[in-house]
Design a protein around this motif. Structure first.
Motif, PDB file in Angstrom:
ATOM      1  N   TYR A 374       0.809  -1.220   0.000  1.00 16.99           N
ATOM      2  CA  TYR A 374       0.000   0.000   0.000  1.00 16.99           C
ATOM      3  C   TYR A 374       0.841   1.269   0.000  1.00 16.99           C
ATOM      4  N   SER A 375       2.138   1.142   0.168  1.00 17.19           N
ATOM      5  CA  SER A 375       3.019   2.303   0.115  1.00 17.19           C
ATOM      6  C   SER A 375       3.171   2.753  -1.329  1.00 17.19           C
ATOM      7  N   PRO A 376       3.593   4.003  -1.572  1.00 17.54           N
ATOM      8  CA  PRO A 376       3.831   4.416  -2.960  1.00 17.54           C
ATOM      9  C   PRO A 376       4.802   3.484  -3.677  1.00 17.54           C
ATOM     10  N   GLU A 377       5.874   3.082  -3.004  1.00 16.68           N
ATOM     11  CA  GLU A 377       6.831   2.172  -3.632  1.00 16.68           C
ATOM     12  C   GLU A 377       6.160   0.858  -4.016  1.00 16.68           C
ATOM     13  N   GLY A 378       5.346   0.329  -3.116  1.00 10.40           N
ATOM     14  CA  GLY A 378       4.650  -0.922  -3.396  1.00 10.40           C
ATOM     15  C   GLY A 378       3.603  -0.763  -4.484  1.00 10.40           C
ATOM     16  N   ALA A 379       2.923   0.384  -4.492  1.00  5.75           N
ATOM     17  CA  ALA A 379       1.894   0.625  -5.515  1.00  5.75           C
ATOM     18  C   ALA A 379       2.505   0.671  -6.899  1.00  5.75           C
ATOM     19  N   TYR A 380       3.672   1.314  -7.021  1.00  4.71           N
ATOM     20  CA  TYR A 380       4.350   1.357  -8.325  1.00  4.71           C
ATOM     21  C   TYR A 380       4.800  -0.046  -8.747  1.00  4.71           C
ATOM     22  N   THR A 386      -0.088  -4.236 -17.632  1.00  5.65           N
ATOM     23  CA  THR A 386      -1.236  -3.882 -18.464  1.00  5.65           C
ATOM     24  C   THR A 386      -2.100  -2.809 -17.830  1.00  5.65           C
ATOM     25  N   GLN A 387      -1.914  -2.561 -16.526  1.00  4.41           N
ATOM     26  CA  GLN A 387      -2.698  -1.534 -15.846  1.00  4.41           C
ATOM     27  C   GLN A 387      -1.974  -0.197 -15.836  1.00  4.41           C
ATOM     28  N   GLY A 388      -0.865  -0.098 -16.549  1.00  2.72           N
ATOM     29  CA  GLY A 388      -0.146   1.156 -16.624  1.00  2.72           C
ATOM     30  C   GLY A 388       0.801   1.394 -15.476  1.00  2.72           C
ATOM     31  N   SER A 389       1.126   0.337 -14.732  1.00  3.76           N
ATOM     32  CA  SER A 389       2.050   0.501 -13.618  1.00  3.76           C
ATOM     33  C   SER A 389       3.416   0.944 -14.114  1.00  3.76           C
ATOM     34  N   ALA A 390       3.991   1.921 -13.431  1.00  9.53           N
ATOM     35  CA  ALA A 390       5.275   2.464 -13.875  1.00  9.53           C
ATOM     36  C   ALA A 390       6.470   1.630 -13.433  1.00  9.53           C
ATOM     37  N   GLY A 391       6.282   0.694 -12.514  1.00  9.94           N
ATOM     38  CA  GLY A 391       7.405  -0.100 -12.043  1.00  9.94           C
ATOM     39  C   GLY A 391       8.261   0.666 -11.042  1.00  9.94           C
ATOM     40  N   PRO A 392       9.444   0.159 -10.731  1.00  5.38           N
ATOM     41  CA  PRO A 392      10.263   0.746  -9.672  1.00  5.38           C
ATOM     42  C   PRO A 392      10.939   2.068 -10.090  1.00  5.38           C
ATOM     43  N   PRO A 441      -3.737  -5.590  -7.847  1.00  2.47           N
ATOM     44  CA  PRO A 441      -3.226  -4.276  -7.461  1.00  2.47           C
ATOM     45  C   PRO A 441      -3.674  -3.898  -6.055  1.00  2.47           C
ATOM     46  N   SER A 442      -2.765  -3.435  -5.257  1.00  2.00           N
ATOM     47  CA  SER A 442      -3.122  -2.966  -3.921  1.00  2.00           C
ATOM     48  C   SER A 442      -3.792  -1.606  -4.013  1.00  2.00           C
ATOM     49  N   VAL A 443      -3.258  -0.732  -4.860  1.00  3.75           N
ATOM     50  CA  VAL A 443      -3.773   0.624  -5.047  1.00  3.75           C
ATOM     51  C   VAL A 443      -4.087   0.809  -6.532  1.00  3.75           C
ATOM     52  N   LEU A 444      -5.245   1.394  -6.837  1.00  2.00           N
ATOM     53  CA  LEU A 444      -5.585   1.635  -8.240  1.00  2.00           C
ATOM     54  C   LEU A 444      -4.527   2.515  -8.893  1.00  2.00           C
ATOM     55  N   PRO A 445      -4.033   2.137 -10.074  1.00  2.00           N
ATOM     56  CA  PRO A 445      -2.999   2.938 -10.739  1.00  2.00           C
ATOM     57  C   PRO A 445      -3.449   4.357 -11.095  1.00  2.00           C
ATOM     58  N   VAL A 446      -4.765   4.593 -11.156  1.00  2.00           N
ATOM     59  CA  VAL A 446      -5.235   5.952 -11.453  1.00  2.00           C
ATOM     60  C   VAL A 446      -5.162   6.857 -10.226  1.00  2.00           C
ATOM     61  N   SER A 447      -4.883   6.286  -9.057  1.00  2.00           N
ATOM     62  CA  SER A 447      -4.751   7.093  -7.845  1.00  2.00           C
ATOM     63  C   SER A 447      -3.484   7.940  -7.917  1.00  2.00           C
ATOM     64  N   VAL A 448      -3.489   9.037  -7.199  1.00  2.72           N
ATOM     65  CA  VAL A 448      -2.376   9.992  -7.246  1.00  2.72           C
ATOM     66  C   VAL A 448      -1.341   9.680  -6.170  1.00  2.72           C
ATOM     67  N   ASP A 449      -0.086   9.630  -6.578  1.00  3.52           N
ATOM     68  CA  ASP A 449       1.032   9.508  -5.651  1.00  3.52           C
ATOM     69  C   ASP A 449       1.206  10.868  -4.961  1.00  3.52           C
ATOM     70  N   PRO A 455      -0.700  10.502 -11.096  1.00  3.17           N
ATOM     71  CA  PRO A 455      -1.110   9.112 -10.870  1.00  3.17           C
ATOM     72  C   PRO A 455       0.067   8.141 -10.949  1.00  3.17           C
ATOM     73  N   TYR A 456      -0.129   6.975 -10.323  1.00  2.59           N
ATOM     74  CA  TYR A 456       0.893   5.928 -10.383  1.00  2.59           C
ATOM     75  C   TYR A 456       1.065   5.408 -11.815  1.00  2.59           C
ATOM     76  N   SER A 457       0.013   5.480 -12.612  1.00  7.42           N
ATOM     77  CA  SER A 457       0.078   5.013 -13.995  1.00  7.42           C
ATOM     78  C   SER A 457       0.830   6.012 -14.861  1.00  7.42           C
ATOM     79  N   TYR A 458       1.873   5.542 -15.525  1.00  4.73           N
ATOM     80  CA  TYR A 458       2.678   6.424 -16.376  1.00  4.73           C
ATOM     81  C   TYR A 458       1.905   6.957 -17.575  1.00  4.73           C
ATOM     82  N   THR A 459       0.805   6.309 -17.925  1.00  2.00           N
ATOM     83  CA  THR A 459       0.053   6.750 -19.105  1.00  2.00           C
ATOM     84  C   THR A 459      -0.574   8.130 -18.908  1.00  2.00           C
ATOM     85  N   PHE A 460      -0.672   8.591 -17.656  1.00  3.81           N
ATOM     86  CA  PHE A 460      -1.231   9.915 -17.371  1.00  3.81           C
ATOM     87  C   PHE A 460      -0.176  11.015 -17.371  1.00  3.81           C
TER      88      PHE A 460
END
Length: 582
Positions: A374-380, A386-392, A441-449, A455-460
């Protein structure tokens, strides 16, 4: 996935065994309450993760494995019923043994309740005070606790978004996506309604009757893999008008309408007529009745199909960097009367949960791992690619001079060029092979870091959108009022309807309803496919009446009554959650 009667009986046996053990004086192990986790873990452990969503079986590999090893001195052994086959059998066997796994990813609702009652998951109320990251979503955690009074599970897909806000990101889950380059060649003809797609798709087919691989092209190519209560492909167009399924019911996202799928004027029958009319023109792939999703996906990759119900099919398969640079690819069609169904952010988390098995030998360390998710590091790190996760951070992305996130050179290679090999200091191997196998996913990628404001998703990220501008996206945007994403276009055009995220779970069918449903749905699916490939209008109508009469004779109305009640209960929860969160 619904518990079968056999699974429920197995769990009931565990409950009984647990009660007998309690009567004989066997006490549950006790632990001391903790308010913080240790800085390091000295001994390496391997935990079994029973994961109903995983598509990988075995020890987690690659960069995600290295992060988990470095932080927790822990390896993840993924037990995946999706991969092992016979999911219920694997589940039953492990439940009967009283040890489903050290960490469990399963459905909330009845399935979780049964595991709690059976003593297969642990109450970690004494550990929860140390879980600072999970506590950020305490309302969702407490909602799961319910009347049990214990902390037995933690929610997935949590978000700071309101439940009335779309959860999907730049694209909705559903939509009429078409080969935009062929649509452009026709001069962007107007599309008033769903049926207007037929003559346009026919003209598109005339422009490109053969794919580059020499195979014939089709407007529609169907598959049977996901058929359930109905023909899955015939349900999808109903979502373009705000409906989603609840058993044999199509329910409007805003609760304004409920349809029996077998009503002659239902969205389901409308879709069957759409495919029937298309097939009369030779626009439906004749291999639809025998192919699976994997075969269909390869046809999209090869340019053999011109219509997709989902962005994650047509766009993912065909919109390669080279195709888009040439102006080719799938984009949503401007159907004038569409009002596309969108899933609101789940106020209390998604359908699945994380839990700790009652036999886990080191529950504190597993809890620390779950908390990290649930931490930002873990969310990334945890969301699927496929969900747009940016990774580490530091590997696939980092902050630029302005303090905004942007992809690194390696991130561009991974996300824009199809993959890359991870440096050894990050675990080595192919990047895709190292993606978290949890698939939850623990945290939706559309949520804001909160640290970046994006957002955690790089597509934004603005940097990504600038880097990926191409001939296809620029032409589509120019025709869509300057919109930079599908979701922006739909919102600007008031063509999306959001179902508030109420985390509703339908109750399990009684044994009688389950039996009737299985009989009826087989008939509906069989006749639906026959109707699509009917040879005349009269045969289509005749098959429709036969389907309706046969289903009624097998108890359709009795099952429909249950589904209708569930659909209305779901809407009541949606209304309540929207009111609760303003």
């Amino acid at each position: 996935m619904k518990l079968t009667r056999k699974v429920m009986l197995t769990v009931a046996a565990i409950v009984t065994a647990g009660s007998l053990a309690s009567c004989s004086g066997t006490a549950a192990p006790t632990r001391s309450a903790i308010d913080e986790f240790p800085d390091k873990w000295d001994d390496e452990i391997t935990i079994d993760v029973f994961d109903g969503l995983a598509n990988y079986m075995g020890i987690q590999q690659g960069w995600f494995a290295k992060i988990v090893k470095d932080k927790f001195n822990m390896k993840l052994n993924i037990i995946a019923p999706n991969v092992a086959g016979g999911g219920d059998t694997l589940y039953n066997t492990r439940v009967a043994a009283g040890d489903l796994g050290d960490m469990i990813i399963t459905d909330k609702g009845q399935k979780l309740d049964e595991l709690v009652q059976g003593g297969l998951v642990m109450d970690v109320s004494d550990i929860y005070p140390a879980m600072d990251n999970a506590a950020e979503y305490d309302a969702a955690v407490q909602n799961l606790a319910g009347e049990s009074g214990g902390i037995y599970a933690f929610p997935t897909s949590v978000s700071s978004l309101k439940p009335t806000e779309a959860s999907e990101g730049l694209n909705p889950t559903f939509g009429p996506f078409i080969r935009w380059d062929l649509y452009k060649q026709l001069g962007y003809p107007e599309l008033g309604t769903l049926e207007d797609l037929i003559p346009v798709l026919e003209q598109m087919h005339e422009l490109e009757p053969t794919a580059p691989n020499g195979k014939p092209t089709y407007a529609f190519s169907l598959f049977k893999d996901w058929d359930g209560n109905m023909m899955n492909n015939a349900k999808q167009p109903a979502t373009f008008y705000g409906y989603d399924e609840m058993g044999f019911v199509l329910a409007q996202a805003d609760g304004s309408d409920y349809q029996s799928i077998l009503d002659a004027d239902s969205g389901y029958i409308r879709s069957l007529r759409l495919y029937f009319e298309a097939n009369k023109l030779g626009l439906v792939d004749p291999e639809s009745t025998t192919q699976n999703y994997d075969t269909l996906y390869s046809k999209f990759q090869n340019g053999q199909v011109m219509f997709s119900w989902w962005p994650w099919l047509g766009q993912t398969a065909y919109n390669t960097e080279d195709n888009m640079a040439a102006g080719k690819g799938f984009e949503i069609a401007p159907v004038a009367d569409q009002k596309i169904f969108s899933y609101g952010a789940e106020a209390y988390g998604g359908k699945q949960v994380f839990a700790i098995g009652s036999k886990a030998e080191d529950p504190e360390r597993i809890a620390a791992f779950i908390d990290w998710l649930y931490s930002p590091e873990g969310a990334y790190a945890n969301s699927a690619q496929t969900q747009g996760s940016a990774g580490p951070q530091g590997l696939t992305w980092d902050l630029n001079a302005e303090g905004e996130p942007e992809l690194t050179e390696f991130g561009n290679q991974v996300f824009l060029q199809g993959g890359g090999n991870v440096p050894e200091e990050w675990g080595g191997g192919d990047y895709a092979d190292g993606v978290s196998a949890l698939n939850a996913p623990s945290v939706l990628p559309v949520s804001v870091d909160p640290a970046t404001g994006f957002p955690y998703s790089y597509t934004f990220w603005p940097s990504y959108q600038e880097a990926t501008a191409n001939a296809l996206s620029e032409d589509w945007s120019a025709q869509m009022g300057g919109a930079t994403s599908t979701m922006e276009y739909l919102q600007n055009a008031d063509q999306i309807t959001v179902a508030p995220g109420a985390s509703y779970t339908a109750p399990a069918d009684s044994s009688e309803i389950e039996t009737l449903r299985n009989q009826v749905k087989a008939v509906i699916v069989q006749y639906s496919w026959q109707m699509v490939f009917a040879t005349s209008d009269s045969q289509f109508d005749s098959l429709l009446k036969e389907m309706q009469d046969t289903a009624a004779g097998l108890g359709y109305d009795k099952v429909l009554e249950v589904d209708m009640a569930n659909a209305k209960d779901q809407n009541d929860q949606r209304v309540a959650i929207a009111k609760e969160f303003g």
